[in-house]
Scaffold this motif. Structure first.
Motif, PDB file in Angstrom:
ATOM      1  N   ALA A  41      13.161  19.867   2.925  1.00 17.19           N
ATOM      2  CA  ALA A  41      13.973  20.325   1.795  1.00 17.19           C
ATOM      3  C   ALA A  41      13.154  20.313   0.509  1.00 17.19           C
ATOM      4  CB  ALA A  41      15.221  19.459   1.661  1.00 17.19           C
ATOM      5  N   VAL A  42      12.341  19.277   0.345  1.00 16.31           N
ATOM      6  CA  VAL A  42      11.480  19.209  -0.841  1.00 16.31           C
ATOM      7  C   VAL A  42      10.469  20.358  -0.812  1.00 16.31           C
ATOM      8  CG1 VAL A  42       9.902  17.807  -2.201  1.00 16.31           C
ATOM      9  CG2 VAL A  42      11.696  16.699  -0.878  1.00 16.31           C
ATOM     10  N   VAL A  43       9.890  20.586   0.370  1.00 13.08           N
ATOM     11  CA  VAL A  43       8.892  21.649   0.499  1.00 13.08           C
ATOM     12  C   VAL A  43       9.497  23.012   0.177  1.00 13.08           C
ATOM     13  CG1 VAL A  43       7.418  22.858   2.133  1.00 13.08           C
ATOM     14  CG2 VAL A  43       7.528  20.378   2.185  1.00 13.08           C
ATOM     15  N   LEU A  44      10.651  23.293   0.784  1.00 14.34           N
ATOM     16  CA  LEU A  44      11.320  24.582   0.567  1.00 14.34           C
ATOM     17  C   LEU A  44      11.692  24.769  -0.898  1.00 14.34           C
ATOM     18  CD1 LEU A  44      11.906  26.522   2.880  1.00 14.34           C
ATOM     19  CD2 LEU A  44      14.304  25.881   2.735  1.00 14.34           C
ATOM     20  N   GLY A  45      12.249  23.710  -1.485  1.00 13.36           N
ATOM     21  CA  GLY A  45      12.637  23.781  -2.897  1.00 13.36           C
ATOM     22  C   GLY A  45      11.424  24.021  -3.785  1.00 13.36           C
ATOM     23  N   THR A  46      10.322  23.366  -3.464  1.00 12.90           N
ATOM     24  CA  THR A  46       9.115  23.528  -4.270  1.00 12.90           C
ATOM     25  C   THR A  46       8.575  24.947  -4.180  1.00 12.90           C
ATOM     26  OG1 THR A  46       8.590  21.244  -3.781  1.00 12.90           O
ATOM     27  CG2 THR A  46       6.850  22.568  -4.757  1.00 12.90           C
ATOM     28  N   ILE A  47       8.539  25.507  -2.976  1.00 15.99           N
ATOM     29  CA  ILE A  47       8.066  26.885  -2.810  1.00 15.99           C
ATOM     30  C   ILE A  47       8.879  27.824  -3.688  1.00 15.99           C
ATOM     31  CG2 ILE A  47       7.915  28.816  -1.206  1.00 15.99           C
ATOM     32  CD1 ILE A  47       7.287  26.826   1.002  1.00 15.99           C
ATOM     33  N   CYS A  48      10.209  27.665  -3.621  1.00 19.94           N
ATOM     34  CA  CYS A  48      11.084  28.536  -4.401  1.00 19.94           C
ATOM     35  C   CYS A  48      10.834  28.360  -5.898  1.00 19.94           C
ATOM     36  CB  CYS A  48      12.538  28.219  -4.059  1.00 19.94           C
ATOM     37  SG  CYS A  48      13.702  29.458  -4.618  1.00 19.94           S
ATOM     38  N   ALA A 169       8.284  17.689   7.558  1.00 22.72           N
ATOM     39  CA  ALA A 169       8.070  18.810   6.648  1.00 22.72           C
ATOM     40  C   ALA A 169       8.555  20.118   7.254  1.00 22.72           C
ATOM     41  CB  ALA A 169       6.586  18.918   6.293  1.00 22.72           C
ATOM     42  N   TRP A 170       8.877  20.084   8.524  1.00 24.52           N
ATOM     43  CA  TRP A 170       9.380  21.283   9.184  1.00 24.52           C
ATOM     44  C   TRP A 170      10.900  21.169   9.310  1.00 24.52           C
ATOM     45  CZ3 TRP A 170       7.039  25.643   9.493  1.00 24.52           C
ATOM     46  CH2 TRP A 170       7.573  26.655  10.299  1.00 24.52           C
ATOM     47  N   PRO A 171      11.659  22.226   8.971  1.00 25.62           N
ATOM     48  CA  PRO A 171      13.125  22.119   8.998  1.00 25.62           C
ATOM     49  C   PRO A 171      13.632  21.696  10.361  1.00 25.62           C
ATOM     50  CG  PRO A 171      12.479  24.188   7.995  1.00 25.62           C
ATOM     51  CD  PRO A 171      11.234  23.553   8.491  1.00 25.62           C
ATOM     52  N   SER A 172      14.617  20.798  10.369  1.00 28.26           N
ATOM     53  CA  SER A 172      15.180  20.365  11.646  1.00 28.26           C
ATOM     54  C   SER A 172      16.677  20.164  11.485  1.00 28.26           C
ATOM     55  CB  SER A 172      14.532  19.065  12.095  1.00 28.26           C
ATOM     56  OG  SER A 172      14.743  18.073  11.108  1.00 28.26           O
ATOM     57  N   LEU A 173      17.373  20.255  12.604  1.00 25.96           N
ATOM     58  CA  LEU A 173      18.811  20.023  12.560  1.00 25.96           C
ATOM     59  C   LEU A 173      19.089  18.532  12.623  1.00 25.96           C
ATOM     60  CD1 LEU A 173      19.916  22.864  14.974  1.00 25.96           C
ATOM     61  CD2 LEU A 173      20.228  22.781  12.497  1.00 25.96           C
ATOM     62  N   PRO A 174      20.204  18.101  12.042  1.00 26.14           N
ATOM     63  CA  PRO A 174      20.491  16.665  12.036  1.00 26.14           C
ATOM     64  C   PRO A 174      20.935  16.158  13.395  1.00 26.14           C
ATOM     65  CG  PRO A 174      22.302  17.886  11.065  1.00 26.14           C
ATOM     66  CD  PRO A 174      21.226  18.881  11.334  1.00 26.14           C
ATOM     67  N   LEU A 232       4.920  13.868  -5.826  1.00 25.29           N
ATOM     68  CA  LEU A 232       5.546  12.645  -6.333  1.00 25.29           C
ATOM     69  C   LEU A 232       6.944  12.465  -5.754  1.00 25.29           C
ATOM     70  CD1 LEU A 232       4.460  12.617 -10.086  1.00 25.29           C
ATOM     71  CD2 LEU A 232       3.648  11.160  -8.236  1.00 25.29           C
ATOM     72  N   ALA A 233       7.688  13.578  -5.665  1.00 26.55           N
ATOM     73  CA  ALA A 233       9.035  13.479  -5.106  1.00 26.55           C
ATOM     74  C   ALA A 233       8.977  13.049  -3.645  1.00 26.55           C
ATOM     75  CB  ALA A 233       9.761  14.819  -5.238  1.00 26.55           C
ATOM     76  N   ILE A 234       8.043  13.591  -2.904  1.00 28.20           N
ATOM     77  CA  ILE A 234       7.884  13.208  -1.505  1.00 28.20           C
ATOM     78  C   ILE A 234       7.482  11.735  -1.423  1.00 28.20           C
ATOM     79  CG2 ILE A 234       6.514  13.565   0.588  1.00 28.20           C
ATOM     80  CD1 ILE A 234       6.445  16.509  -0.051  1.00 28.20           C
ATOM     81  N   ALA A 235       6.684  11.283  -2.386  1.00 28.24           N
ATOM     82  CA  ALA A 235       6.296   9.868  -2.403  1.00 28.24           C
ATOM     83  C   ALA A 235       7.538   8.985  -2.521  1.00 28.24           C
ATOM     84  CB  ALA A 235       5.333   9.606  -3.559  1.00 28.24           C
ATOM     85  N   VAL A 236       8.486   9.378  -3.375  1.00 24.85           N
ATOM     86  CA  VAL A 236       9.727   8.604  -3.509  1.00 24.85           C
ATOM     87  C   VAL A 236      10.459   8.559  -2.174  1.00 24.85           C
ATOM     88  CG1 VAL A 236      11.972   8.482  -4.642  1.00 24.85           C
ATOM     89  CG2 VAL A 236       9.973   9.229  -5.933  1.00 24.85           C
ATOM     90  N   LEU A 237      10.533   9.718  -1.527  1.00 27.36           N
ATOM     91  CA  LEU A 237      11.209   9.797  -0.234  1.00 27.36           C
ATOM     92  C   LEU A 237      10.526   8.889   0.781  1.00 27.36           C
ATOM     93  CD1 LEU A 237      12.459  13.061   1.416  1.00 27.36           C
ATOM     94  CD2 LEU A 237      11.349  11.327   2.781  1.00 27.36           C
ATOM     95  N   VAL A 238       9.208   8.925   0.804  1.00 31.53           N
ATOM     96  CA  VAL A 238       8.453   8.124   1.761  1.00 31.53           C
ATOM     97  C   VAL A 238       8.701   6.633   1.521  1.00 31.53           C
ATOM     98  CG1 VAL A 238       6.112   7.403   2.341  1.00 31.53           C
ATOM     99  CG2 VAL A 238       6.666   9.818   2.251  1.00 31.53           C
ATOM    100  N   VAL A 239       8.651   6.219   0.272  1.00 30.04           N
ATOM    101  CA  VAL A 239       8.876   4.810  -0.036  1.00 30.04           C
ATOM    102  C   VAL A 239      10.276   4.389   0.413  1.00 30.04           C
ATOM    103  CG1 VAL A 239       9.078   3.105  -1.864  1.00 30.04           C
ATOM    104  CG2 VAL A 239       7.240   4.783  -1.946  1.00 30.04           C
ATOM    105  N   ALA A 240      11.270   5.249   0.131  1.00 29.59           N
ATOM    106  CA  ALA A 240      12.637   4.925   0.561  1.00 29.59           C
ATOM    107  C   ALA A 240      12.715   4.871   2.078  1.00 29.59           C
ATOM    108  CB  ALA A 240      13.607   5.964   0.009  1.00 29.59           C
ATOM    109  N   ALA A 241      12.006   5.789   2.736  1.00 30.03           N
ATOM    110  CA  ALA A 241      12.032   5.825   4.201  1.00 30.03           C
ATOM    111  C   ALA A 241      11.399   4.559   4.784  1.00 30.03           C
ATOM    112  CB  ALA A 241      11.299   7.070   4.695  1.00 30.03           C
TER     113      ALA A 241
END
Lengths: 404, 118, 109
Positions: A41-48, A169-174, A232-241
């Motif tokens: 989602a971060v990747v897609l949003g960033t591209i856009c 980083a690749w879209p996946s279904l929940p 940086l946003a992905i870094a936040v996600l990683v730390v939370a993960a």
């Protein structure tokens, strides 16, 4: 100013704009609830947003118009008013969230409730706009925003599994809790693709007197700046993960989110988080207030400009003054900033087509961009991502409201 | 030249390049036996509201009757004063005559807040 | 001679009818040409009626869709200034001297 310096400053500004309370809250939620699985989602949003930011700079450089200015000229008052109202309402909510973010940062450090901080924080934001110049705001706050690198440091120190990150980083279904998954996904998209970002960028290009020579610089700044912000946003996600997800902790309040950095960085982590929150939100608050004032002024033909004295752009100054006053009072009333943030980000996703479709028509109109029109890849990417975000939001928001 | 695309809703600027509003309206003079000609461009007043919906204009008029600059009519700029149509529409007028609302907000609200640049 | 003035911005989007009152389209644009120091109206561009037609015209401008040729072309035609009677600008009509077959929008834009 040398080209290189221009690019460097532009990049810092873009980073500062990208990482704010929306990006932090949504990626922290995503990491805590779903591990690495929402990195896409971060990747897609960033591209856009890279495409959109680059476009807004190009439009300003070639047509000497800002987006809102051109929207009214090309589409007339009704469509312009539609975008103004839609942006205006969302900007109000997001600004309230940013003021809430700053107030919370101060609550974390002092223990005094955020409701007491809302007015002083609002006043500081207003004062910076009232007295500051465009370059002061653009450069000063974003340089301070470099404190967000603490998240990158924290992420690296936690030694995350790279293959899990790449898969995410690749879209996946929940696999579980689909409503929450998709709601979080559209919140991330809305946080990344914030319209105020590129409205602000196009107004900045005009304030800095860009012309066709700046097109290369524009492309570099947009791409590198937004990408770095995304990292940086992905870094936040990683730390939370790494910190929350294994224990099944899902932060309900910002005080819990603050604990994110204490694991890798100890006590300092707590203060660095507060500092990051404070500065990122300040930068975003300034940009949102200005973007809204720009929207009114440029579409309605008022005087505008951050370098201009308030007296000489009275209605423009009135808009941001009223906005900040309203949102500060909203926060004094004690609305939950975290919930407000997530909700306003999802709303942003919902209304993306209203924002992007007229903009795209402009970017392919020879009268405005001459031979510098859009490449089909950019058109397709923005249309597809906007539609996707909006449709998912249309479904996920009501479901989340009913269930959550 | 297409009026809707190239003149209406464009930014008006005075001789020095200072913005003086948007082209909110255009007056067409009907003539017997000859094609209609553009006689003036208009800015301000409640023209913007009227283009959205006539009821909005009535509402705006009522709202501003008791407060505001008190001159609800749009500024009429005769076509002879239009100097150039390009990125903007350049007109030969005095910026002080345009934008009564801007001056009103400046004097009554913004100007009264300390630090506004007086 | 009384000078009659009509607000052009109010003309845009108005429905145009035949002298008998049948709606044929709406005013999309007004084209002007220089005539000495003046700008005079040369022709009116009339477009299709109907909300759906207009919506699809808007959507069709989106770059990707335009390239794919969806959803279909919005038809407009240009008529000379003399064909329209603007004395009631809220209800523009064809002057009765205009031949009937010429009034329907027929050619693609």
């Amino acid at each position: 100013m040398s080209k290189l310096l221009k690019i460097a400053l532009g990049i810092f500004t873009s980073i500062g704009g990208f990482l704010e309370v929306g990006a932090i809250a949504t990626t922290a939620q995503a990491g805590a609830a779903f591990g690495f699985r929402l990195i896409w989602a971060v990747v897609l949003g960033t591209i856009c947003v890279i495409f959109l930011v680059e476009m807004s700079g190009r439009l300003a450089a070639v047509s000497r118009h800002t987006i809102k200015d051109a929207l009214r000229e090309r589409f007339g008052p009704r469509i312009f008013l539609l975008t103004l109202v839609s942006d205006g309402v969302i900007n109000l909510l997001v600004l309230a969230a940013e003021i809430g973010g700053m107030s919370l940062a101060l609550q974390l450090v002092t223990g005094i409730s955020f409701r007491w901080w809302a007015v002083p924080v609002g006043f500081l934001t207003w004062l910076l706009l009232w007295k500051g110049s465009f370059s002061l705001i653009e450069n000063g706050v974003s340089l301070l925003g470099m404190v967000a690198v603490a998240f990158l440091v924290g992420a690296v120190m936690l030694d995350p599994p790279l293959n899990a990150m790449v898969r995410g980083a690749w879209p996946s279904l929940p696999t579980e809790r689909p409503v929450h998954y998709w709601f979080t996904a559209v919140s991330i998209l809305g946080a990344a693709i914030s319209p105020y970002l590129f409205y602000f960028y196009s107004a900045g290009a005009i304030e800095d007197h860009w012309d066709e020579d700046e097109i290369g610089v524009n492309r570099a700044v947009a791409t590198v700046g937004m990408s770095f912000g995304a990292i940086l946003a992905i870094a936040v996600l990683v730390v939370a993960a790494m910190v929350f997800h294994p224990h099944g902790i899902e932060p309900e309040r910002y005080e819990q989110v603050a604990l994110l950095l204490t694991s890798p960085l100890g006590r300092w982590g707590f203060y660095l988080f507060a500092a990051t929150l404070l500065v990122s939100c300040l930068g975003a608050a300034l940009e949102i207030s200005l973007a809204t004032a720009y929207s009114f002024a440029q579409g309605l033909g008022w005087n505008w400009g951050e370098d201009v004295r308030p007296r000489d752009a009275a209605r423009f100054s009135l808009v941001y003054t009223v906005m900040i006053a309203l949102t500060s009072l909203l926060m004094v009333a004690g609305i939950d900033p975290l919930k407000l943030t997530l909700f306003s980000m999802a709303l942003t996703s919902l209304t993306l087509p209203i924002v992007t479709f007229p903009f795209l028509i402009l970017m392919n109109d020879r009268d405005y961009v001459g031979e510098y029109g859009n490449h089909w890849i950019g058109n397709l990417a923005v249309i597809a991502i906007s539609l996707l975000a909006s449709i998912i939001a249309l479904v996920a928001i009501p479901l989340q409201l009913m269930g959550g | 030249m297409e009026v809707g695309r190239q003149i209406l809703d464009q930014q008006l600027v005075d001789k020095t390049g200072l913005g003086v509003g948007k082209v909110d309206g255009i007056m067409l003079e009907l003539r017997n036996g000859a094609a209609p000609r553009i006689s003036a461009v208009l800015t301000g007043g409640h023209l913007f509201a009227r283009r959205l919906h006539p009821r909005l204009e009535r509402w705006a008029r009522r709202l501003t009757r008791n407060w505001g600059p008190g001159k609800p009519e749009p500024l009429r700029i005769p076509w002879s004063k239009v100097m150039k149509i390009g990125v903007d529409v350049k007109v030969d007028i005095d910026a002080a005559d345009a934008m009564p609302w801007e001056h009103w907000v400046r004097d009554r609200i913004i100007g009264r807040i300390p630090g506004s640049g007086s | 001679m009384t000078i009659r003035e009509v607000p052009l911005e109010q003309l845009l989007g108005r429905v145009v009818r035949t002298a008998a009152g049948r709606p044929v389209g709406c005013i999309e644009e007004v084209r002007v040409r220089p005539d000495g120091n003046d700008y005079v109206v040369d022709e009116f561009v009339i477009g299709e009626l109907g909300f759906l037609a207009k919506l699809s015209a808007m959507v069709a401008q989106l770059p990707t869709l335009k390239a794919l040729g969806l959803p279909g072309r919005y038809r407009t035609r240009a008529i000379p200034w003399s064909w329209l009677d603007l004395s009631d600008f809220e209800r523009p009509r064809f002057r009765s001297a205009v031949p009937d077959e010429d009034r329907k929008p027929s050619s693609p834009a």
